[in-house]
Design an enzyme around this catalytic site. Structure first.
Site, PDB file in Angstrom:
ATOM      1  N   SER A  66     -34.246 -48.025  15.184  1.00  0.00           N
ATOM      2  CA  SER A  66     -33.364 -48.134  16.347  1.00  0.00           C
ATOM      3  C   SER A  66     -31.914 -47.761  16.039  1.00  0.00           C
ATOM      4  CB  SER A  66     -33.407 -49.547  16.936  1.00  0.00           C
ATOM      5  OG  SER A  66     -32.776 -50.468  16.072  1.00  0.00           O
ATOM      6  N   LYS A 103     -27.473 -53.993  15.303  1.00  0.00           N
ATOM      7  CA  LYS A 103     -27.064 -53.190  16.456  1.00  0.00           C
ATOM      8  C   LYS A 103     -25.542 -53.024  16.447  1.00  0.00           C
ATOM      9  CE  LYS A 103     -31.112 -52.956  18.477  1.00  0.00           C
ATOM     10  NZ  LYS A 103     -31.876 -53.063  17.249  1.00  0.00           N
TER      11      LYS A 103
END
Length: 145
Positions: A66, A103
Site C-alpha cells: 500500500s 500510512k
C-alpha cells in the site's frame, strides 16, 4: 478497493552492536564510470546514522504494497522514531482499531486521513468511532536489491 491494515513485526535496535564498515564519503557516480578512488579510511555505522533517539527507535518489516509510491515495498525495514511529533504529510506507523498500519498522515481542519501511496488502496478516514494511536514516524527505509 481494499483497506490495508497489515500487521508489522517490530524489532528494537541493539545498543552495543554497532559495526563500522568502510564508507566512500565522496560518493560513487551513478553515471559514467570514473577511476576508482582509494578508500580514505572513513568508516560509518548505519545505526549511528539512522537512529537519533535509541530509547524511542524501533525497526519494523513492512508487509504489503500500500506504500509503494512512497518507496516502501514489501519486506523493507522501516526505522521508526516514537519521539517525533506527528505532522501533516509525514509517514507514520499507526495503530488503528487494534491493528498496525503504515500510512501518510493527512491532517485537515476537522479530520485525519491515513493515506496509502498506492491507488489500489483507499484512504482511511479516521472518525470518532475509530481508536487511533500514531505510534511513531518513519525516518528511514532500508531496502535490499
Amino acid at each position: 478497493m481494499p483497506l490495508d491494515k497489515t500487521p508489522l513485526k517490530f524489532f528494537m535496535p541493539e545498543g552495543d552492536a554497532s559495526v563500522e564498515l568502510p564508507f566512500i564519503a565522496d560518493g560513487i557516480k551513478a553515471g559514467f564510470p570514473s577511476p576508482a578512488a582509494d578508500f580514505d579510511g572513513t568508516k560509518i555505522s548505519l545505526d549511528k546514522v539512522v537512529v537519533k533517539n535509541q530509547e524511542a527507535t524501533f525497526y519494523a518489516r513492512a508487509k504489503g504494497n500500500s506504500m509503494t509510491g512512497a518507496g516502501i515495498d514489501d519486506g523493507d525495514i522501516l526505522v521508526i522514531d516514537r519521539s517525533l511529533e506527528p505532522k501533516n504529510n509525514k509517514i507514520a506507523v499507526c495503530y488503528i482499531d487494534g491493528e498496525f498500519t503504515v500510512k501518510r498522515i493527512k491532517i485537515e481542519k476537522d479530520c485525519i486521513y491515513l493515506i496509502p501511496e498506492n491507488t489500489d488502496y483507499n484512504p482511511i478516514k479516521v472518525t470518532e468511532e475509530n481508536d487511533l494511536i500514531i505510534w511513531g514516524i518513519v525516518t528511514y527505509v532500508l531496502k535490499s536489491v
